[in-house]
Design a protein around this motif. Structure first.
Motif, PDB file in Angstrom:
ATOM      1  N   UNK B  30      47.924  38.194  40.617  1.00 47.30           N
ATOM      2  CA  UNK B  30      46.657  38.311  39.879  1.00 47.30           C
ATOM      3  C   UNK B  30      46.132  36.946  39.463  1.00 47.30           C
ATOM      4  N   UNK B  31      47.046  36.105  39.030  1.00 54.16           N
ATOM      5  CA  UNK B  31      46.676  34.743  38.633  1.00 54.16           C
ATOM      6  C   UNK B  31      46.117  34.624  37.229  1.00 54.16           C
ATOM      7  N   UNK B  32      45.997  35.745  36.508  1.00 56.25           N
ATOM      8  CA  UNK B  32      45.279  35.697  35.226  1.00 56.25           C
ATOM      9  C   UNK B  32      46.014  34.872  34.170  1.00 56.25           C
ATOM     10  N   UNK B  35      46.734  30.780  36.300  1.00 60.25           N
ATOM     11  CA  UNK B  35      45.583  29.873  36.426  1.00 60.25           C
ATOM     12  C   UNK B  35      45.138  29.354  35.061  1.00 60.25           C
TER      13      UNK B  35
END
Lengths: 168, 316
Positions: B30-32, B35
């Motif tokens: 997801x990278x939430x 990132x």
């Protein structure tokens, strides 16, 4: 790195640094500046766009992770002479003051009504095994990822409620 | 963000092998959380392995009558799945109590398990933090600690695990399935998955270098009433001060796991014999070893009262 995705129905080919977020690709490279950069950390919701029909924070995802995806931004929902019903409702109900969070609010609102229609429950849904209703409490909870510093929340709920009733 | 190279994984085993080959590599789904941390240069991977293309986004029944949740099942889809809503309601409730709609649409099951603490000193790169920079010290011990741990912490770290989902998985006795770089697989009971900080708070899980999560398995439904109660500073979109995940049976027995109080979801199985006697007795046993700071001592009282409300709801 070379990649392509579809934005508002049009295929866009790009060559980007791997660090480019989807939001920066849309704003800085494709000049679609409707999606806004507020916090750039997924806390404010101003960058909300739809990818594959689902709302996400465009600031917290990399453009290279969206090879081939279908993206809809506020520019794809409506235009000044042909407003999306949600845009028209925000105008009618004064669902903003400064307007900076508004594109994100509207993209999120459109997705919220789809999520309720799809039967996706929320934190305030009383019965997990029943269909969620279209209440003000449901709308407020589902919109909690979109912050409005001007505090237009009650008018935003009115706008969304009106569109929901039109669709019902 | 620091520059990084990028590849798309083609299989779970290949992803694990690729991560082991490249020091400084990280998986991205997801990278939430990742990132966010990369923008702040708290995480600075030299290489990202994008695992989104792996077909790990299915929920399927297990031969034992449980449910196997693919590592890439998004939080929204897991919370909305009819089987989860019916048989593992505490998991749906925990997921829906966390983050925002946008984040739940992106965040994955495995990524949620691996999210990092929201301790303000971990996030402030100008401050010492043993988790971010091993050996630099803990600023939180003598600092702003209202949000932080009351039990299971150490002199090196008083951070809390921020996940709601993991608290429910702990109450449900989930198992984390993985593949290692050499291709072997194993199942890690959720009780052993997250570590206490000790003197190595930067090592947060039982995962070995390169080891990749492929699924989370739930045992057959335990029945009973499922309740997740989260107490926070806002009504929505905030991390827990205290949360309670409970599965309570008709006879008053039950399982209880706490969030917001420790470096991992906090469950003390031996204390659960006290659950039929009520919240005061149960929480006294669950938090018997609590050592709160002067700023977060309220969490001990809050946990007892939250459990009281949960048990009342489960009876009602």
């Amino acid at each position: 790195m070379k990649l392509f995705f579809t934005v508002n129905g049009e295929r866009r080919d790009l060559e980007l640094d791997t660090r480019t977020t989807l939001l920066d690709a849309l704003r800085e490279h494709l000049h679609l500046t409707g999606s806004k950069k507020g916090c750039d950390h997924g806390q404010c919701g101003a960058c909300t766009v739809m990818v594959g029909g689902r709302r996400i924070n465009a600031c917290l995802t990399l453009a290279v992770m969206h090879q081939g995806d279908e993206i809809t931004t506020i520019e794809g929902l409506g235009s000044p002479d042909k407003l999306h019903p949600m845009q028209a409702a925000f105008v009618k109900h004064d669902g903003y003051q400064c307007g900076y969070c508004t594109p994100g609010q509207i993209c999120s609102s459109v997705a919220v009504l789809e999520e309720i229609k799809a039967g996706i429950p929320s934190h305030v849904t009383a019965d997990l095994n029943a269909r969620p209703g279209l209440t003000a409490d449901e709308i407020r909870e589902r919109m909690s990822g979109n912050i409005c510093r001007c505090g237009a929340y009650s008018n935003i709920v009115d706008a969304i409620t009106e569109v929901a009733e039109q669709q019902a | 963000m620091k520059p990084f190279t990028y590849e798309r994984a083609t299989s779970p085993a290949e992803a694990a092998a690729a991560a082991a080959r490249r020091p400084g590599a990280k998986f991205i789904a997801g990278g939430t959380n990742l990132l966010d941390l990369m923008k702040l240069q708290i995480e600075t991977p030299a290489h990202l392995i994008d695992v989104n293309g792996l077909a790990l986004d299915k929920l399927e029944p297990t031969p034992e009558g449980g449910l196997r949740i693919g590592a890439l099942v998004r939080n929204t889809d897991l919370a909305a799945d009819q089987r989860v809503r019916r048989d593992y309601g505490v998991l749906s409730r925990a997921l829906l109590a966390g983050a925002s709609g946008q984040l739940r649409n992106k965040a994955t099951t495995a990524g949620n398990l691996l999210q990092r603490t929201r301790c303000p000193y971990f996030y402030d790169t100008n401050q010492p933090c043993n988790k971010r920079q091993p050996g630099s010290g803990c600023s939180a011990l003598g600092g702003f600690s209202r949000q932080l741990a009351v039990v299971g912490h150490s002199e090196a770290c008083i951070a809390t695990n921020p996940s709601d989902m993991a608290v429910a998985l702990r109450a449900l006795d989930a198992v984390v399935e993985t593949v290692k770089p050499d291709g072997t697989t194993r199942g890690i009971p959720i009780a052993e998955f997250h570590r206490l900080p000790g003197d190595t708070p930067h090592i947060e899980t039982a995962l070995e270098p390169g080891e990749f999560i492929t699924a989370v398995t739930l045992p057959p439904p335990a029945g009973g009433r499922h309740v997740y109660r989260k107490v926070r500073d806002r009504a929505s979109y905030a991390f827990a001060l205290v949360s309670v995940a409970a599965v309570v049976q008709r006879d008053g027995t039950g399982r209880v796991a706490l969030g917001g109080v420790a470096h991992r979801p906090w469950r003390v199985e031996a204390a659960e014999a006290e659950v039929p006697r009520g919240a005061r007795a149960a929480m006294a046993a669950i938090l018997a070893n609590a050592r709160p700071t002067h700023e977060n001592a309220f969490k001990v009282t809050l946990a007892e009262r939250a459990l009281h409300a949960v048990l009342a709801e489960a009876r009602g």
